[in-house]
Design a protein around this motif. Structure first.
Motif, PDB file in Angstrom:
ATOM      1  N   ARG A 149       0.827  -1.213   0.000  1.00  0.00           N
ATOM      2  CA  ARG A 149       0.000   0.000   0.000  1.00  0.00           C
ATOM      3  C   ARG A 149       0.857   1.256   0.000  1.00  0.00           C
ATOM      4  O   ARG A 149       0.569   2.242  -0.684  1.00  0.00           O
TER       5      ARG A 149
ATOM      6  N   ARG B 186       0.816   4.111  -2.995  1.00  0.00           N
ATOM      7  CA  ARG B 186       0.434   5.497  -2.690  1.00  0.00           C
ATOM      8  C   ARG B 186       1.567   6.489  -2.890  1.00  0.00           C
ATOM      9  O   ARG B 186       1.328   7.681  -3.016  1.00  0.00           O
TER      10      ARG B 186
ATOM     11  N   ALA C 296      -7.066  -3.216  -1.119  1.00  0.00           N
ATOM     12  CA  ALA C 296      -6.329  -2.570  -2.216  1.00  0.00           C
ATOM     13  C   ALA C 296      -6.865  -2.900  -3.599  1.00  0.00           C
ATOM     14  O   ALA C 296      -6.199  -2.642  -4.591  1.00  0.00           O
TER      15      ALA C 296
ATOM     16  N   PHE D 141      -8.995  -1.510  -5.436  1.00  0.00           N
ATOM     17  CA  PHE D 141      -9.102  -0.336  -6.306  1.00  0.00           C
ATOM     18  C   PHE D 141      -7.830   0.504  -6.290  1.00  0.00           C
ATOM     19  O   PHE D 141      -7.823   1.635  -6.782  1.00  0.00           O
ATOM     20  N   GLY D 142      -6.748  -0.036  -5.758  1.00  0.00           N
ATOM     21  CA  GLY D 142      -5.524   0.726  -5.621  1.00  0.00           C
ATOM     22  C   GLY D 142      -5.636   1.692  -4.455  1.00  0.00           C
ATOM     23  O   GLY D 142      -6.448   1.518  -3.553  1.00  0.00           O
ATOM     24  N   ALA D 143      -4.797   2.727  -4.487  1.00  0.00           N
ATOM     25  CA  ALA D 143      -4.794   3.708  -3.405  1.00  0.00           C
ATOM     26  C   ALA D 143      -4.086   4.963  -3.888  1.00  0.00           C
ATOM     27  O   ALA D 143      -3.334   4.927  -4.857  1.00  0.00           O
TER      28      ALA D 143
ATOM     29  N   HIS E  13      -3.631   7.337  -7.841  1.00  0.00           N
ATOM     30  CA  HIS E  13      -4.045   6.475  -8.943  1.00  0.00           C
ATOM     31  C   HIS E  13      -5.198   5.564  -8.575  1.00  0.00           C
ATOM     32  O   HIS E  13      -5.525   4.637  -9.318  1.00  0.00           O
ATOM     33  N   LYS E  14      -5.843   5.831  -7.453  1.00  0.00           N
ATOM     34  CA  LYS E  14      -6.972   4.989  -7.047  1.00  0.00           C
ATOM     35  C   LYS E  14      -8.039   5.010  -8.127  1.00  0.00           C
ATOM     36  O   LYS E  14      -8.319   6.045  -8.733  1.00  0.00           O
ATOM     37  N   CYS E  15      -8.640   3.854  -8.367  1.00  0.00           N
ATOM     38  CA  CYS E  15      -9.601   3.717  -9.453  1.00  0.00           C
ATOM     39  C   CYS E  15     -10.754   4.713  -9.309  1.00  0.00           C
ATOM     40  O   CYS E  15     -11.452   4.707  -8.297  1.00  0.00           O
TER      41      CYS E  15
ATOM     42  N   ALA F 175     -14.613   3.197  -8.803  1.00  0.00           N
ATOM     43  CA  ALA F 175     -14.931   2.297  -7.692  1.00  0.00           C
ATOM     44  C   ALA F 175     -16.416   2.365  -7.305  1.00  0.00           C
ATOM     45  O   ALA F 175     -17.052   1.329  -7.080  1.00  0.00           O
TER      46      ALA F 175
END
Lengths: 385, 84
Positions: free
Chosen positions: A31, A35, A324, A326-328, A331-333, A336
């Motif tokens: 993570r 990030r 995670a 959707f990422g973080a 660049h988080k999706c 979502a």
């Protein structure tokens, strides 16, 4: 972590100047890397330009598309693109499309019951996603066989080391898709503009109509992880204890447990990052150029973050907060909320309508790529209400 | 026939590697890991494309990575060509 069937993990960076390649399986480290501004996505546009120059082939369509893929970029343009997508796909705006999604799901469920050889990928998840998302984005008839064909060909977009021939084929499909979207001319309902019409009205630097069309295509292509995830959840249910099906037939239960379902069954398998400088993260030293391959299923099952990851995984509503899938970070999706809406609408209606769903095969055929894990088909025994 | 074809493939690969790494064909060892010959991933993709055009087969660039040396890659390509 058990190796998943029919999946390849490619250590591409070991070919490049002897840089280090690391697979990350721990949540806190993964993570932090995802990030951190000290790690950037792979420069897909730069790679395409280099390939174009070295091969003499024209990859102009893909180079232009890459300029509108926020997942492969950093900097002001990435933020601009991501913010456009996130603003349109906010909770308030996405909620307005719920009736469209409900209608599409119910119509497809009706159709499913008439088929002698129903397949949940071909006859439910994909057509629902394409019909609804096409309407939301402003792509006319996105569930048509032609558009479906192009969409299927774009699923290899993230794969490393595609052959030149495959890249040419991918570009042809995307060029056709872009032309189709550009010609769509969506007619919107008052107060509910489609993405293409909406984004064309937004002030944005160095963002013309062709960029808007490209970003629309990118959101559709990336959004295909939603029906893939839906199918992963359904497969888990078909193989799981009977009580899970009853739970999935409850809209309240699905909404309460959506984060656990996403944590355990999301289709994206990796987030890749390149270290931008020498740095230390979580006590681990990295050199500039190191390639980090963050394995999402592993970090989403890290017992240090998610205690008892395999024990009664669907029991607690808060068990999966902070996953995670959707990422973080930056660049988080941005999709979502939309992904959750579609899955929360589709799942309970499917299991409420057809509680006796049965797979017609012992093992489904799998979609075989590095970055995506999902069944290619989910053939069922004929359905009864 | 197989021996001749294998030699043809090896010669072709050596020539391609020399071009991509800007070195001489004579200096290339067929049993050395491709990464130690100086190839990058983009080079592997480009060479695979040339192999496809030259021999009329489909080549996944991953093959060159998985088989690691010119000899091993040539043996694998020979199998593909003879099966085509």
């Amino acid at each position: 972590m058990t190796e998943l069937p029919n999946r390849r993990t490619v250590n591409v960076s070991s070919l490049d100047n002897r840089k280090h390649f690391f697979r990350i399986d721990e949540f806190s480290l993964g993570r932090a890397i995802i990030r951190s501004p000290g790690f950037a996505p792979i420069d897909f546009g730069g790679y395409l330009r280099e390939l174009q120059a070295a091969s003499g082939r024209d990859f102009g369509v893909l180079v232009h598309l890459a300029r509108n893929i926020p997942f492969f970029m950093d900097g002001p343009r990435q933020l601009m693109l991501r913010n456009l997508a996130a603003q349109f796909l906010s909770k308030t705006r996405v909620g307005r499309w719920a009736p469209v999604a409900i209608d599409a799901v119910e119509r497809q469920l009706e159709h499913l019951g008439t088929l002698p050889d129903p397949d949940l990928v071909r006859d439910f998840a994909n057509p629902v996603f394409q019909a609804v998302t096409g309407t939301v984005l402003g792509i006319r008839d996105a569930a048509s066989p032609q558009f479906s064909h192009w969409a299927a060909r774009t699923r290899c977009l993230l794969e490393p080391m595609l052959s030149v021939k495959t890249i040419i084929g991918l570009q042809d499909a995307i060029a056709a898709m872009l032309e189709y979207i550009d010609d769509s001319c969506p007619t919107d309902e008052p107060g509910r503009p489609s993405f293409l019409n909406w984004v064309l009205e937004q002030p944005a630097e160095e963002f013309d109509r062709q960029d808007a069309v490209a970003l629309t295509a990118v959101l559709f292509i990336a959004g295909q992880t939603t029906p893939q995830t839906l199918c992963n959840i359904i497969l888990a249910a078909l193989r799981g204890p009977p009580e899970l099906r009853a739970q999935l037939a409850s809209p309240v239960w699905v909404t309460k447990n959506i984060e656990t379902l996403l944590r355990l069954h999301a289709s994206p398998q990796f987030v890749d990052r390149i270290a931008q400088r020498d740095q230390e993260v979580g006590g681990c030293p990295f050199r500039a150029g190191d390639h980090l391959h963050v394995h999402l299923p592993s970090i989403n099952r890290d017992p240090a973050k998610f205690p008892d990851p395999s024990a009664c995984p669907h029991a607690s509503a808060t068990a999966s907060l902070g996953h995670a899938s959707f990422g973080a970070g930056p660049h988080k999706c941005p999709g979502a909320v939309y992904a959750r809406l579609l899955i929360e609408i589709a799942l309970p209606r499917l299991f409420a309508r057809y509680p006796a769903l049965r797979l017609a095969v012992d093992e489904p055929e799998w979609f075989e790529t590095t970055f995506i894990r999902t069944p290619l088909t989910l053939p069922l025994h004929p359905l009864t209400d | 026939m197989s021996l001749e074809r294998r030699s043809e493939i090896i010669e072709f690969l050596r020539d391609q590697v020399a071009r991509r790494t800007r070195s001489t064909v004579e200096g290339i060892n067929n049993d050395v890991d491709l990464t130690d010959l100086g190839l990058k991933s983009i080079d592997v993709v480009l060479i695979s494309g040339e192999v496809e055009d030259r021999f009329g087969i489909d080549v996944d660039p991953i093959v060159m990575f998985e088989y690691r040396t010119i000899h091993a890659v040539a043996d694998r390509l020979l199998e593909v060509i003879e099966a085509a």
